[in-house]
Structures are given as structure tokens and as C-alpha cells.
Scaffold this active site. Structure first.
Site, PDB file in Angstrom:
ATOM      1  N   LYS A 178      -8.252   1.692   9.773  1.00  0.00           N
ATOM      2  CA  LYS A 178      -8.217   3.121   9.454  1.00  0.00           C
ATOM      3  C   LYS A 178      -7.823   3.271   7.987  1.00  0.00           C
ATOM      4  CE  LYS A 178      -5.264   6.336   9.031  1.00  0.00           C
ATOM      5  NZ  LYS A 178      -5.981   7.089   8.002  1.00  0.00           N
ATOM      6  N   GLU A 253       4.284  -2.606   4.602  1.00  0.00           N
ATOM      7  CA  GLU A 253       4.488  -2.588   3.145  1.00  0.00           C
ATOM      8  C   GLU A 253       4.748  -1.143   2.772  1.00  0.00           C
ATOM      9  OE1 GLU A 253       4.647  -5.166   1.361  1.00  0.00           O
ATOM     10  OE2 GLU A 253       3.572  -6.697   2.490  1.00  0.00           O
ATOM     11  N   CYS A 287       3.093   1.033  -5.548  1.00  0.00           N
ATOM     12  CA  CYS A 287       4.425   0.923  -4.937  1.00  0.00           C
ATOM     13  C   CYS A 287       5.318  -0.075  -5.663  1.00  0.00           C
ATOM     14  CB  CYS A 287       4.330   0.602  -3.452  1.00  0.00           C
ATOM     15  SG  CYS A 287       3.210  -0.746  -3.110  1.00  0.00           S
ATOM     16  N   GLU A 385      10.870   7.690  -5.163  1.00  0.00           N
ATOM     17  CA  GLU A 385       9.611   7.165  -5.698  1.00  0.00           C
ATOM     18  C   GLU A 385       8.832   8.321  -6.338  1.00  0.00           C
ATOM     19  OE1 GLU A 385       7.166   5.479  -2.606  1.00  0.00           O
ATOM     20  OE2 GLU A 385       6.632   3.801  -3.889  1.00  0.00           O
TER      21      GLU A 385
HETATM   22  P1  ADP Z   1       0.752   8.832   1.283  1.00  0.00           P
HETATM   23  O1  ADP Z   1       1.718   9.956   1.427  1.00  0.00           O
HETATM   24  O2  ADP Z   1       0.911   8.048   0.059  1.00  0.00           O
HETATM   25  O3  ADP Z   1      -0.673   9.215   1.563  1.00  0.00           O
HETATM   26  P2  ADP Z   1       1.014   7.867   3.953  1.00  0.00           P
HETATM   27  O4  ADP Z   1       2.050   6.952   4.507  1.00  0.00           O
HETATM   28  O5  ADP Z   1       1.007   9.273   4.456  1.00  0.00           O
HETATM   29  O6  ADP Z   1       1.184   7.779   2.392  1.00  0.00           O
HETATM   30  O7  ADP Z   1      -0.441   7.268   4.185  1.00  0.00           O
HETATM   31  C1  ADP Z   1      -0.762   5.906   4.262  1.00  0.00           C
HETATM   32  C2  ADP Z   1      -1.744   5.697   5.391  1.00  0.00           C
HETATM   33  O8  ADP Z   1      -1.099   6.061   6.605  1.00  0.00           O
HETATM   34  C3  ADP Z   1      -3.003   6.566   5.306  1.00  0.00           C
HETATM   35  O9  ADP Z   1      -4.093   5.831   5.817  1.00  0.00           O
HETATM   36  C4  ADP Z   1      -2.660   7.718   6.219  1.00  0.00           C
HETATM   37  O10 ADP Z   1      -3.792   8.395   6.742  1.00  0.00           O
HETATM   38  C5  ADP Z   1      -1.917   6.992   7.315  1.00  0.00           C
HETATM   39  N1  ADP Z   1      -1.069   7.844   8.160  1.00  0.00           N
HETATM   40  C6  ADP Z   1      -0.385   8.943   7.816  1.00  0.00           C
HETATM   41  N2  ADP Z   1       0.254   9.454   8.895  1.00  0.00           N
HETATM   42  C7  ADP Z   1      -0.037   8.654   9.944  1.00  0.00           C
HETATM   43  C8  ADP Z   1       0.304   8.638  11.342  1.00  0.00           C
HETATM   44  N3  ADP Z   1       1.089   9.559  11.887  1.00  0.00           N
HETATM   45  N4  ADP Z   1      -0.191   7.644  12.117  1.00  0.00           N
HETATM   46  C9  ADP Z   1      -0.986   6.699  11.587  1.00  0.00           C
HETATM   47  N5  ADP Z   1      -1.349   6.653  10.298  1.00  0.00           N
HETATM   48  C10 ADP Z   1      -0.889   7.611   9.471  1.00  0.00           C
END
Ligand code: ADP
Length: 483
Positions: A178, A253, A287, A385
Site C-alpha cells: 500500500k 521506520e 526522516c 520533526e
Molecule cells: P505522513 O503524515 O508523513 O503522510 P503517515 O504515517 O500518515 O505519514 O503515512 C505513511 C503511510 O502510512 C502512508 O502510506 C499512509 O497512507 C499510511 N497510513 C496512514 N494512516 C494509516 C492507517 N491508519 N493504517 C494504515 N496505513 C496508514
């Protein structure tokens, strides 16, 4: 022929691309010009379930195939990716914003992970243990974990995928990927490369769409045995909590807050150019990029003057333009966050050395590279960050005190320092509470070495043989024999 079609198939399950249903779709934007690039599928629980079933079915043959055979497909994928690096780089720049030279560099680096794990695929050695009794023999047998759910971020849309999929596939795992909603196009291209390289159906599956729904299915589906994630600490903590129910394996990570320390015995020219490279690469959206700089009082003025001179030459613009050094930030939310950190620092008394203006193009995601002096520990930029092009500089006088400051954070991903003194290089490396230390170096993320944080920056390693270990269970076979 246009590089990107108006509609792009983005869900790939069991070797088939799903037709895009416009009623369930998402538009992907170019962050430099804020115009739509393409429309992709918005999948959710149902697609993820199907993808996991396909991966589960494919695991039987992929997991038991010889490492040599898996290796050939990974080699082929590496070759295809390298040969197409320029086109893939252009697509990456269009969806993510980073300068084309950085994007092509990322694609080549991403291909490097495929090469490394093509080489590792035939080297998942086990162990033969001496038993303490004559009537037994003990074997440790490495076996692939099973189906892996891979969730990747937008800041490195290409290399974060191969850094996860390379070792998982080499180990014999199958994958449901994903990608970040902002940058699915690089993921689609990588899956096409695997397809072209001869990856059997079901081994690599791709689902774009609703992050929560896709994540929830990965968490609740018993066939998913390992979740590998790069992203925010908040989402990482959520995945960790929710994985507890089925005791899934996890590699995380997460965020960082990297200090750079410039000691009085540093090679200052090197320290200036590498600090700049660390902070402003990918517009500070990395990061492991420097979030705070500590400079020894005896060299502070010279460092700052040299740095300012170089920062003022950096050009902000569309990443597709030849001379761009900093592209746009990824979205409006990212820009707001960076602006909030800047405002907070200014309000608490920081001085702008250079940059600081965003007003020229208020509706865009561009921001000037900024250096701040006179920063204090209560400023948000020194603790949270920033993920943007602001470099706060603080002056220090004592080695022990600066180590304590550097370690005073919940994060523990990367830390850097500059010194020409070997004893200090070892002493400070040992004292810094981080998973990755750069001594006179700010580019530690390479295929051959383990990358990963401590504390709230995550758990598990990517890269090196350590990266493949994450996807291998160590099964004990205890043999009773007649002696
Ligand atoms: P950022 O804020 O930098 O986008 P995120 O941690 O929100 O960082 O996003 C990193 C990845 O995690 C993306 O692929 C995002 O779609 C996914 N993501 C965000 N929320 C969820 C969730 N509840 N479950 C699974 N994946 C998620």
C-alpha cells in the site's frame, strides 16, 4: 506519448490490473503546479482481502522456490529499473516534487536494493548447533515469514518500496503493498517492472485507496504475518498496538529528529556542504535529515558565514527545471507545519540568518531554504520533526553537554557529527543514543548496511543481511538420534 495517462490502473491483484471505476477513484496532483496528473482506483477492505488471499495462495510456491530462482527475477527487475531510471525519475518528480536529479538518483538507489537482495536471495543460511547431549542434533532452519503487508511513505516513493520488497521477496515472502496516497505512480511503475521481470501472479500485489480500511484489513487478516511500515510515529504506534491482537511481526521506520554536531576540530568546509546536503535534500522531507545543528563556539561564526553563502545560492522551483535545488513541499498541511515551526521560533526570539520568506507565492507549496540562529530548546523546531527546509543553529562549548542535548529526545533514528579526531569519533559514536550515526558523513542509507532507529523511531532494520533477517523465521529442528 504522454508520460502519465489521464486514468491509471493502480490495483494489481493475482497478476491482474483492475479497471478504474471512476465512482471509486482518487485524483493525484503535481505538487509543483497543483494540477491533476491522473486518476487512480480508490480501493479498500474488499480489494485488500482479495490481495491478501492471492498473496497467501502464491506463498506456497514462491516460499518454497530456490533462492537462486527468486534471485533471477530480482536481478531482472533491477536491470529493468536501471535502464528506465530517467523516465521513472520524471514520474517521481511529477508526483512528489523533488528535483529531477534527486529523483533519478533515488530510482537508481532503489534499483540498488533489488540488486543487493538478488544477491542475498540465495544466502539465507541456517545453523547446525552442537547439542549438549549425544542423542540429539539441532538445526536452525530459516524460513520465510509468510504474507507481508508493506505500507510506504511519499518522501521516497521508489526506494522505500524496494528497500522493503527486495528483502521480503528474496526471503520467499509474498507481499501486499500500500503506497502513500500522494505518490502511487512510482509504486505502479515498480509493480509493472516486477511483472515484466517474470514475477509469478500473486507474489506482489498492489492496493491504492483508503489507508485506514486497507490498514485495518492487513491488521485483522490472519494470513498477514508481518507488517513493514515507514511513516509517522503516530501511525507506527497505532500499527504496533493493533498488531498485538495477532502477535504479528513488525518492522517500523518512524520519525526522527537528527542532530548534527560540528566540533571545533571539524573540517569546516566538509561540515558546511554536508550539513546543507543533509538538511535541504528533498526539501528537508527526510526522516534522517538534520533537524537541529549544534556548532562549537570557536567555529560558530565561520560555519554560519560559509553556510549562509551556500544556502543563498540554492534555487527553489519546479523539480523538472534543470537548475532546481529545492522543489515544493508535498502538500498544504506540510507547508502549514513548517510555517508553524518558523512562526513559533520567531516568536520565541530566533534570528533569521537567511530565507524565511514564503509570501512570494502564498498559494504554492514552495518555501525558501531558511537558516535560524539564536534558537533555544523550548522552540518546537528543536523538539518536533519539522519536515521542511529550516535549519536551526545553536552554539555549544562542551562535548559532554552537547551529547546530552543531542540525546534529549524521544526519537533515535540518525545523528551526525563532524570531527577529525579519531578518539572523539569513537567516543561520541558510542555515546549517541541513535540507531544510525554519521561521522563526517550524512548519507548512511545504502543497500549493504542496516538502517533503523531506536526509542520511538522504530524497530527492525532495513538493508544488509539484517534487512532480510526480518522476513525469516528461525525454526528449530531438534533431532533425536541413536548414538
Ligand atoms: P505522513 O503524515 O508523513 O503522510 P503517515 O504515517 O500518515 O505519514 O503515512 C505513511 C503511510 O502510512 C502512508 O502510506 C499512509 O497512507 C499510511 N497510513 C496512514 N494512516 C494509516 C492507517 N491508519 N493504517 C494504515 N496505513 C496508514
Amino acid at each position: 506519448m504522454s508520460l502519465i495517462d489521464k486514468v491509471t490502473q493502480s490495483i494489481y491483484i493475482d497478476g491482474e490490473w483492475l479497471k478504474v471505476d471512476e465512482a471509486h477513484s482518487d485524483i493525484i496532483y503535481n505538487p509543483a503546479i497543483l494540477e491533476p496528473l491522473t486518476t487512480i482506483s480508490a480501493g479498500g477492505e474488499a480489494e485488500t482481502k482479495k490481495a491478501i488471499s492471492a498473496a497467501h495462495r502464491a506463498f506456497k510456491s514462491w516460499g518454497s522456490m530456490s533462492g537462486r530462482k527468486r534471485s533471477r527475477i530480482l536481478y531482472k527487475a533491477h536491470e529493468l529499473m536501471l535502464a528506465d531510471a530517467e523516465r521513472l525519475g520524471e514520474i517521481l518528480t511529477m508526483e512528489q516534487g523533488k528535483p529531477l536529479k534527486e529523483a533519478i538518483g533515488e530510482v537508481k538507489g532503489a534499483a540498488g536494493f533489488l540488486l543487493w537482495y538478488a544477491e542475498e536471495a540465495s544466502r539465507s543460511y541456517g545453523e547446525w548447533l552442537p547439542s549438549s547431549v549425544r542423542s540429539k542434533r539441532m538445526i536452525v532452519m530459516p524460513q520465510p515469514v509468510g504474507v507481508v503487508g508493506a505500507i510506504t511513505p511519499w518522501n521516497f516513493p521508489s526506494s522505500m518500496i524496494t528497500r522493503k520488497l527486495g528483502p521480503a521477496l528474496a526471503a520467499g515472502c509474498t507481499v501486499v503493498l500500500k503506497p502513500a496516497p500522494e505518490t502511487p505512480l512510482s509504486a505502479i511503475e515498480i509493480v509493472k517492472i516486477f511483472e515484466q521481470a517474470g514475477m509469478p501472479p500473486g507474489v506482489v500485489n498492489l492496493v491504492t485507496g483508503d489507508a485506514e480500511a486497507i490498514g485495518q484489513e492487513m491488521l485483522s487478516n490472519k494470513h498477514v504475518r508481518h507488517i513493514t511500515f515507514t511513516g509517522s510515529t503516530a501511525v507506527g504506534k497505532y500499527l504496533m498496538r493493533e498488531s498485538a491482537d495477532q502477535v504479528k511481526k513488525l518492522s517500523l521506520e518512524l520519525g526522527g529528529h537528527a542532530p548534527i554536531i560540528i566540533f571545533e576540530d571539524a573540517d569546516l568546509d566538509k561540515a558546511v556542504s554536508l550539513s546543507l546536503a543533509s538538511k535541504f535534500r528533498n526539501n528537508g522531507q527526510t526522516c534522517i535529515c538534520a533537524n537541529r545543528v549544534y556548532v562549537h563556539e570557536s567555529v560558530a561564526e565561520t560555519f554560519q558565514t560559509k553556510l549562509q553563502k551556500q544556502v543563498e545560492t540554492l534555487k527553489v522551483g519546479n523539480g523538472l527545471e534543470e537548475d532546481t535545488d529545492l522543489g515544493p513541499l508535498i502538500n498544504a498541511q506540510a507547508k502549514d507545519k513548517v510555517q508553524t515551526h518558523l512562526d513559533d521560533a520567531m516568536q520565541k526570539g530566533a534570528d533569521i540568518v537567511c530565507g524565511g520568506d514564503t509570501a512570494e507565492q502564498p498559494d504554492s507549496y514552495f518555501m525558501s531554504p531558511t537558516v535560524l540562529a539564536g534558537v533555544t530548546d523550548d522552540m518546537r523546531i528543536m523538539r518536533e520533526e519539522t519536515f521542511g527546509p529550516i535549519m536551526p543553529i545553536q552554539i555549544f562549548s562542551d562535548e559532554q553537554a552537547v551529547i546530552e542535548k543531542a540525546n534529549d529526545t524521544d526519537y533515535g533514528l540518525a545523528a551526525y557529527f563532524f570531527t577529525e579526531n579519531t578518539s572523539r569519533a569513537i567516543r561520541v559514536s558510542e555515546a549517541l543514543d541513535y540507531g544510525i550515526i554519521g561521522v563526517n558523513d550524512v548519507f548512511p542509507a545504502v543497500p549493504e548496511a542496516p538502517f533503523g532507529g531506536v526509542k520511538q523511531s522504530g524497530t527492525g532494520k532495513e538493508g544488509g543481511h539484517h534487512g532480510m533477517d526480518e522476513f525469516l523465521e528461525k525454526k528449530l529442528v531438534s533431532l533425536g538420534i541413536e548414538s
